[in-house]
Scaffold this motif. Sequence first.
Motif, PDB file in Angstrom:
ATOM      1  N   SER A   8      37.008  35.676  41.178  1.00 36.56           N
ATOM      2  CA  SER A   8      36.302  36.315  40.078  1.00 36.56           C
ATOM      3  C   SER A   8      34.846  36.571  40.430  1.00 36.56           C
ATOM      4  O   SER A   8      34.209  37.475  39.901  1.00 36.56           O
ATOM      5  N   GLY A   9      34.303  35.782  41.350  1.00 36.61           N
ATOM      6  CA  GLY A   9      32.915  35.969  41.712  1.00 36.61           C
ATOM      7  C   GLY A   9      32.673  37.074  42.705  1.00 36.61           C
ATOM      8  O   GLY A   9      31.544  37.503  42.914  1.00 36.61           O
ATOM      9  N   ARG A  10      33.729  37.575  43.317  1.00 33.10           N
ATOM     10  CA  ARG A  10      33.544  38.579  44.359  1.00 33.10           C
ATOM     11  C   ARG A  10      33.190  39.946  43.806  1.00 33.10           C
ATOM     12  O   ARG A  10      32.551  40.744  44.463  1.00 33.10           O
ATOM     13  N   LEU A 113      46.478  48.748  51.609  1.00 31.90           N
ATOM     14  CA  LEU A 113      46.783  48.239  52.935  1.00 31.90           C
ATOM     15  C   LEU A 113      45.519  47.664  53.559  1.00 31.90           C
ATOM     16  O   LEU A 113      44.500  48.365  53.681  1.00 31.90           O
ATOM     17  N   GLU A 114      45.580  46.382  53.901  1.00 30.65           N
ATOM     18  CA  GLU A 114      44.480  45.693  54.587  1.00 30.65           C
ATOM     19  C   GLU A 114      43.162  45.845  53.838  1.00 30.65           C
ATOM     20  O   GLU A 114      42.085  45.939  54.446  1.00 30.65           O
ATOM     21  N   ALA A 115      43.227  45.874  52.526  1.00 34.39           N
ATOM     22  CA  ALA A 115      42.020  45.938  51.701  1.00 34.39           C
ATOM     23  C   ALA A 115      41.566  44.527  51.346  1.00 34.39           C
ATOM     24  O   ALA A 115      42.357  43.579  51.352  1.00 34.39           O
ATOM     25  N   GLN A 116      40.292  44.397  51.011  1.00 35.71           N
ATOM     26  CA  GLN A 116      39.743  43.109  50.618  1.00 35.71           C
ATOM     27  C   GLN A 116      39.032  43.225  49.274  1.00 35.71           C
ATOM     28  O   GLN A 116      38.457  44.258  48.946  1.00 35.71           O
ATOM     29  N   ASN A 117      39.107  42.122  48.523  1.00 38.85           N
ATOM     30  CA  ASN A 117      38.386  42.054  47.251  1.00 38.85           C
ATOM     31  C   ASN A 117      38.794  43.213  46.339  1.00 38.85           C
ATOM     32  O   ASN A 117      37.989  44.071  45.984  1.00 38.85           O
ATOM     33  N   ILE A 118      40.065  43.246  45.980  1.00 34.86           N
ATOM     34  CA  ILE A 118      40.569  44.295  45.108  1.00 34.86           C
ATOM     35  C   ILE A 118      41.156  43.673  43.849  1.00 34.86           C
ATOM     36  O   ILE A 118      41.534  42.497  43.829  1.00 34.86           O
ATOM     37  N   ALA A 119      41.234  44.476  42.788  1.00 34.39           N
ATOM     38  CA  ALA A 119      41.732  43.943  41.526  1.00 34.39           C
ATOM     39  C   ALA A 119      42.342  45.050  40.683  1.00 34.39           C
ATOM     40  O   ALA A 119      41.954  46.226  40.784  1.00 34.39           O
ATOM     41  N   ILE A 120      43.322  44.655  39.853  1.00 31.77           N
ATOM     42  CA  ILE A 120      43.835  45.492  38.770  1.00 31.77           C
ATOM     43  C   ILE A 120      43.703  44.671  37.507  1.00 31.77           C
ATOM     44  O   ILE A 120      44.256  43.563  37.414  1.00 31.77           O
ATOM     45  N   ILE A 154      49.801  45.345  50.951  1.00 35.90           N
ATOM     46  CA  ILE A 154      50.207  44.801  52.244  1.00 35.90           C
ATOM     47  C   ILE A 154      48.979  44.307  53.009  1.00 35.90           C
ATOM     48  O   ILE A 154      47.997  45.046  53.159  1.00 35.90           O
ATOM     49  N   SER A 155      49.025  43.061  53.463  1.00 38.99           N
ATOM     50  CA  SER A 155      47.975  42.463  54.308  1.00 38.99           C
ATOM     51  C   SER A 155      46.603  42.587  53.665  1.00 38.99           C
ATOM     52  O   SER A 155      45.612  42.921  54.332  1.00 38.99           O
ATOM     53  N   CYS A 156      46.542  42.320  52.379  1.00 38.06           N
ATOM     54  CA  CYS A 156      45.266  42.352  51.652  1.00 38.06           C
ATOM     55  C   CYS A 156      44.742  40.933  51.440  1.00 38.06           C
ATOM     56  O   CYS A 156      45.516  39.975  51.423  1.00 38.06           O
ATOM     57  N   LYS A 157      43.436  40.820  51.251  1.00 36.63           N
ATOM     58  CA  LYS A 157      42.806  39.510  51.054  1.00 36.63           C
ATOM     59  C   LYS A 157      41.907  39.552  49.818  1.00 36.63           C
ATOM     60  O   LYS A 157      41.119  40.485  49.654  1.00 36.63           O
TER      61      LYS A 157
END
Length: 488
Positions: A8-10, A113-120, A154-157
């Motif tokens: 949540s802090g990102r 794909l290979e995304a970081q710090n994502i949200a819905i 896929i391969s997300c962080k």
Amino acid sequence: MAIAATLSGRLAASPIIYNIVDFGAVNDGFTVNTAAINEAISTCAAQGGGQVVIPPGTFLSGTITLLSNVELHLATGSVLLASTDRADFPRQPQPTYRSLKDKGGWFALVYALEAQNIAITGKGTIDGNGAKQQPDPALFGGDLDGRPRNILFISCKGVRVEGVRMRNSGMWNQHYLDCEDLLIDRIEVYNHSNRNNDGIDIDGCRRVVVSNSIIDSDDDGITLKSTGPAPTEDVVITNCVVSSFCNAIKAGTESTGGFRNISISNCVVKPSRSKARPVFDTPRHGITGISLEIVDGGTMEGVTINNITIEGTECPLYIRLGNRARKYMEDVPTPPVGSMRNISISNLVAYNTGNFSSSITAIPGHYIENVQLSNVQFFNRGGLRPDDYIQSHIHVIEDERGYPQPTVWANLPSSLLFIRHAKNISLIGFQFGSKSSDSRPPIVAVDVDRLLIDKGLYSGPATRNVEFFVADNVHNPAVSEPLGWNKL
């Protein structure tokens, strides 16, 4: 929880907002808004991230691609509706991480794909228009036929999915593959529109929390998978209500990378609200409440299940070590027989269930080890006639390469628990009974070493000339007949 705080802090406390209407999106339910939504996401990502907002209204779209540092927010009253034109869902490039399902290609409404710090986030709805999603005849059949998922990451962080409603996917509703630090909270899923309508699939992911959610699906409900070499590990599933025409909470069937450190707690399994006929002609009240399966290699260990209520379903608990040995890619070695050990199940109540009987089974020469059931209650419907069930354990087929599901046996020769090819199994502190008389012995054990059964209470109809415990090749048993059991 540290995971929640980190995720949540990102995203910034006051993110920059990008409204898709400002990029040309139209909320009439007919205009295809794929380009407008993707432009909003690309602009947001290029500016360092923020929130892309879908405002109230129905916005038709094909594949939208979520990028790093972007939160897709569905406002109250908004609907992201999937197009039914296959051209709006291009086949995504093959990812670096390879797994069983990618030979059919990847198709999705919301893709990353290979995304970081994502949200819905938000209180809007993702609707996959699933009943109108047709397979591509040029592709493989089954679940590789090109029908789009609602969400595929896929391969997300650093993934957060909160609050949204999800409906009517073309295939699996949500598929998280090889992801890390995944938090899913307060979602509501109703998925009864097509084949393979799972509620959520966590596949080869690490550090996952699924909580406070309601899931009602035609196919499996909350499903842990390992369709590639990565294990699914360090997973918490808690405070959920799950309904399924198939298997409500399940680890399997694909098990290549295995499952480690899984905690499932405070969940209710109950019959589906759907009045439609199940797509696969499965029982309306579901096949299993809890399924734990290793059949394509891999190891399952460190599983705790606690505080579970199961209403209905044909089989409350199904634990299976098999040897289907399906390779996740054609050019990899055939997987060896996997292993299952260190499983604890406590404070489980199952009532008004069918007569399949719970089971703990492996295959000759390979054993499930260290399974403890404590403080559990099992109450089935009973009422079987002698020709309604398998009469003897010697007629229960091994089926080591078959699809792992209790439908292969249906009504076993036990009414409570069937155990075969297992070591170090305990059932301590249990109550059981049948609504109508059940002439089967409650517990049947075959090829078992070290079996402890103690502190039981029977509260069903009187039985006549029925043994409580039937054993074949059981070593080191300590079995106490339950209070209330009698052979009139």
